[in-house]
Design an enzyme around this catalytic site. Sequence first.
Site, PDB file in Angstrom:
ATOM      1  N   HIS A 152      48.005  46.515  35.001  1.00 46.28           N
ATOM      2  CA  HIS A 152      48.319  46.272  33.591  1.00 46.28           C
ATOM      3  C   HIS A 152      49.838  46.208  33.431  1.00 46.28           C
ATOM      4  O   HIS A 152      50.572  46.921  34.111  1.00 46.28           O
ATOM      5  CB  HIS A 152      47.766  47.408  32.713  1.00 46.28           C
ATOM      6  CG  HIS A 152      47.638  47.026  31.286  1.00 46.28           C
ATOM      7  ND1 HIS A 152      48.691  47.081  30.399  1.00 46.28           N
ATOM      8  CD2 HIS A 152      46.585  46.545  30.588  1.00 46.28           C
ATOM      9  CE1 HIS A 152      48.280  46.678  29.216  1.00 46.28           C
ATOM     10  NE2 HIS A 152      47.011  46.344  29.297  1.00 46.28           N
ATOM     11  N   ASP A 161      39.031  45.975  31.284  1.00 46.25           N
ATOM     12  CA  ASP A 161      38.084  44.936  31.708  1.00 46.25           C
ATOM     13  C   ASP A 161      37.249  45.311  32.917  1.00 46.25           C
ATOM     14  O   ASP A 161      36.341  44.566  33.288  1.00 46.25           O
ATOM     15  CB  ASP A 161      38.865  43.643  32.023  1.00 46.25           C
ATOM     16  CG  ASP A 161      39.516  43.090  30.780  1.00 46.25           C
ATOM     17  OD1 ASP A 161      40.717  42.833  30.792  1.00 46.25           O
ATOM     18  OD2 ASP A 161      38.793  42.950  29.768  1.00 46.25           O
TER      19      ASP A 161
HETATM   20  C1  SDX Z   1      44.204  42.719  29.516  1.00 45.03           C
HETATM   21  O1  SDX Z   1      48.747  43.193  27.651  1.00 45.03           O
HETATM   22  C2  SDX Z   1      47.666  43.762  27.297  1.00 45.03           C
HETATM   23  O2  SDX Z   1      47.669  44.744  26.601  1.00 45.03           O
HETATM   24  C3  SDX Z   1      46.399  43.121  27.786  1.00 45.03           C
HETATM   25  C4  SDX Z   1      45.090  43.853  27.466  1.00 45.03           C
HETATM   26  C5  SDX Z   1      44.790  43.852  25.975  1.00 45.03           C
HETATM   27  O3  SDX Z   1      44.042  44.725  25.543  1.00 45.03           O
HETATM   28  O4  SDX Z   1      45.256  42.879  25.302  1.00 45.03           O
HETATM   29  O5  SDX Z   1      45.164  45.184  27.924  1.00 45.03           O
HETATM   30  C6  SDX Z   1      43.905  43.182  28.130  1.00 45.03           C
HETATM   31  O6  SDX Z   1      44.619  41.594  29.686  1.00 45.03           O
HETATM   32  C7  SDX Z   1      44.075  43.690  30.663  1.00 45.03           C
HETATM   33  C8  SDX Z   1      44.509  43.076  32.016  1.00 45.03           C
HETATM   34  C9  SDX Z   1      43.348  42.213  32.541  1.00 45.03           C
HETATM   35  N1  SDX Z   1      43.795  41.456  33.722  1.00 45.03           N
HETATM   36  C10 SDX Z   1      43.310  41.729  34.948  1.00 45.03           C
HETATM   37  O7  SDX Z   1      42.606  42.692  35.218  1.00 45.03           O
HETATM   38  C11 SDX Z   1      43.734  40.717  36.012  1.00 45.03           C
HETATM   39  C12 SDX Z   1      44.247  41.455  37.245  1.00 45.03           C
HETATM   40  N2  SDX Z   1      45.511  42.131  36.888  1.00 45.03           N
HETATM   41  C13 SDX Z   1      46.726  41.410  37.156  1.00 45.03           C
HETATM   42  O8  SDX Z   1      46.704  40.039  37.178  1.00 45.03           O
HETATM   43  C14 SDX Z   1      47.962  42.087  36.610  1.00 45.03           C
HETATM   44  O9  SDX Z   1      47.851  43.427  36.871  1.00 45.03           O
HETATM   45  C15 SDX Z   1      48.302  41.889  35.155  1.00 45.03           C
HETATM   46  C16 SDX Z   1      48.396  40.455  34.807  1.00 45.03           C
HETATM   47  C17 SDX Z   1      47.297  42.562  34.287  1.00 45.03           C
HETATM   48  C18 SDX Z   1      49.669  42.533  34.935  1.00 45.03           C
HETATM   49  O10 SDX Z   1      50.564  41.838  35.692  1.00 45.03           O
HETATM   50  P1  SDX Z   1      52.163  42.145  35.607  1.00 45.03           P
HETATM   51  O11 SDX Z   1      52.479  43.225  34.661  1.00 45.03           O
HETATM   52  O12 SDX Z   1      52.876  40.859  35.417  1.00 45.03           O
HETATM   53  O13 SDX Z   1      52.411  42.775  36.966  1.00 45.03           O
HETATM   54  P2  SDX Z   1      52.709  41.932  38.253  1.00 45.03           P
HETATM   55  O14 SDX Z   1      51.815  40.740  38.295  1.00 45.03           O
HETATM   56  O15 SDX Z   1      54.170  41.740  38.344  1.00 45.03           O
HETATM   57  O16 SDX Z   1      52.198  42.945  39.385  1.00 45.03           O
HETATM   58  C19 SDX Z   1      53.058  43.939  39.881  1.00 45.03           C
HETATM   59  C20 SDX Z   1      52.678  44.036  41.351  1.00 45.03           C
HETATM   60  C21 SDX Z   1      52.686  42.672  42.046  1.00 45.03           C
HETATM   61  O17 SDX Z   1      52.990  42.901  43.387  1.00 45.03           O
HETATM   62  P3  SDX Z   1      54.534  42.603  43.870  1.00 45.03           P
HETATM   63  O18 SDX Z   1      54.839  41.157  43.501  1.00 45.03           O
HETATM   64  O19 SDX Z   1      55.407  43.577  43.069  1.00 45.03           O
HETATM   65  O20 SDX Z   1      54.512  42.860  45.350  1.00 45.03           O
HETATM   66  O21 SDX Z   1      51.329  44.528  41.467  1.00 45.03           O
HETATM   67  C22 SDX Z   1      50.513  43.530  42.075  1.00 45.03           C
HETATM   68  C23 SDX Z   1      51.257  42.215  41.964  1.00 45.03           C
HETATM   69  O22 SDX Z   1      50.905  41.348  43.032  1.00 45.03           O
HETATM   70  N3  SDX Z   1      49.252  43.484  41.324  1.00 45.03           N
HETATM   71  C24 SDX Z   1      48.055  43.452  41.870  1.00 45.03           C
HETATM   72  C25 SDX Z   1      47.158  43.468  40.785  1.00 45.03           C
HETATM   73  N4  SDX Z   1      47.836  43.501  39.650  1.00 45.03           N
HETATM   74  C26 SDX Z   1      49.142  43.513  39.982  1.00 45.03           C
HETATM   75  N5  SDX Z   1      47.637  43.395  43.161  1.00 45.03           N
HETATM   76  C27 SDX Z   1      46.298  43.371  43.334  1.00 45.03           C
HETATM   77  N6  SDX Z   1      45.350  43.385  42.367  1.00 45.03           N
HETATM   78  C28 SDX Z   1      45.772  43.435  41.071  1.00 45.03           C
HETATM   79  N7  SDX Z   1      44.860  43.455  40.117  1.00 45.03           N
END
Ligand code: SDX
Length: 427
Positions: free
Chosen positions: A305, A362
């Site tokens: 998140h 989710d």
């Molecule tokens: C919702 O914003 C909100 O409030 C949203 C929400 C709401 O109520 O409106 O809460 C609802 O959208 C919840 C999130 C649902 N999405 C998912 O579950 C999809 C999987 N999660 C990711 O895609 C990710 O965690 C996000 C999009 C939710 C957040 O991404 P960020 O904040 O941009 O973080 P990032 O992508 O920069 O990740 C940081 C690191 C990265 O690694 P590095 O580049 O630093 O090496 O963590 C890794 C990412 O690759 N990472 C994950 C991961 N999520 C982040 N690695 C594996 N699996 C994951 N799920």
Amino acid sequence: MTDAAKVSVDGKDFDYPVMSGTVGPDVVDIRKFYAQTGDFTYDPGFTSTASCQSKLTYIDGDEGVLLHRGYPIGELAEQSSFMEVAYLLLNGELPAADELSQFEHTISRHTMVHEQLATFFRGFRRDAHPMAILCGVVGALSAFYHDSTDIHDPVQRTIASHRLIAKMPTIAAMAYKYSVGQPFLYPDNSLSYTGNFLRMTFGVPAEPYEVNPAVEKAMDRIFILHADHEQNASTSTVRLAGSSGANPFACMAAGIACLWGPAHGGANEAALNMLREIGTPDRIPEFIARAKDKNDPFRLMGFGHRVYKNYDPRATVMQKTVREVFDALKVNDPLFDTALRLEELALSDDYFIEKKLFPNVDFYSGVILSAIGFPTSMFTVLFALARTVGWVAQWNEMITDPDQKIGRPRQLYTGPTQRSYVPVGQR
Ligand code: SDX
């Protein structure tokens, strides 16, 4: 707490006021930054940017705290109702008993949609994704409700807000019915908001539909958990669309479009599809390895998140609700065991610990929605149904905020500098 932030640009010092809220990080007011320095700030994804002031929802990502108008999500989920939370978000205070019944009565009187709206569905293929239908039909509402599109008229804003909250369940149920080739059911206002939705979705004209109280309570709680969430991507989309003066129906359609993405609201559908792909717990290590592999675009859906670097408090309630629904429906789903085991293994893995990746709202919702009988394609529609309350409340707050103006970010330009046109014969 400082009262100014000092910034030095090209050897010149500038002071920017620091503003404090009631709780949470202070903000540096950089509205004059470009005019004074000639430079832009750079913040793709807005990871360090406050876009507005708001009194609606507060999130402490490190502590895993979520408050709606000051009330913790856990207490609202356990003791409140979706209609009461809607009233709270819209009006700022919990309603007295008569205020709540008046609000529920008002909303119930807007649950029907214009009869001609049903023809919109006929234009979609039967296998159209319900989110595609929702996006189109909600945007089309502005073609039917001209008498509530003047955003500067508080009375029209209120009517449009009530219409959107009231009609989303009806339109969502119609999108589902259309996809399964069953007739639409009209609302039955003798039922609760959530009971009405369940009947319109799973009822048929050929026989009476009994709302299962345990399912109604679980569904209502799921709506509460999805109601609002600060300045998330879809809410920011609604605010940005609203900042141009677009009508509220068009703004909500924009929010629905943004919510559909798998990184946002589409994650509930993606998370259940991922659990189905994993299947049994013995295959979990393979998927955790893929999620950690930088060369593999796979991510654990339902994990991570932007704000929560602790357990999403909504996921805690959601996990508890799984058992309640399974017991009420006397069902079990081995995918829940897979989900529990996946959480256990991920939360003990250094990669997830170091990156502070926890289950989010989710991760478990799909297991519950599937047990209730929704197809995965309806999961994000249910998210949109509930989030409409937050979008509407945030839109109203934005419209009445004296600080707000049309949103128009700038950029760091990295394209070609000016050059002369070359006729095709000379290229
Ligand atoms: C919702 O914003 C909100 O409030 C949203 C929400 C709401 O109520 O409106 O809460 C609802 O959208 C919840 C999130 C649902 N999405 C998912 O579950 C999809 C999987 N999660 C990711 O895609 C990710 O965690 C996000 C999009 C939710 C957040 O991404 P960020 O904040 O941009 O973080 P990032 O992508 O920069 O990740 C940081 C690191 C990265 O690694 P590095 O580049 O630093 O090496 O963590 C890794 C990412 O690759 N990472 C994950 C991961 N999520 C982040 N690695 C594996 N699996 C994951 N799920």
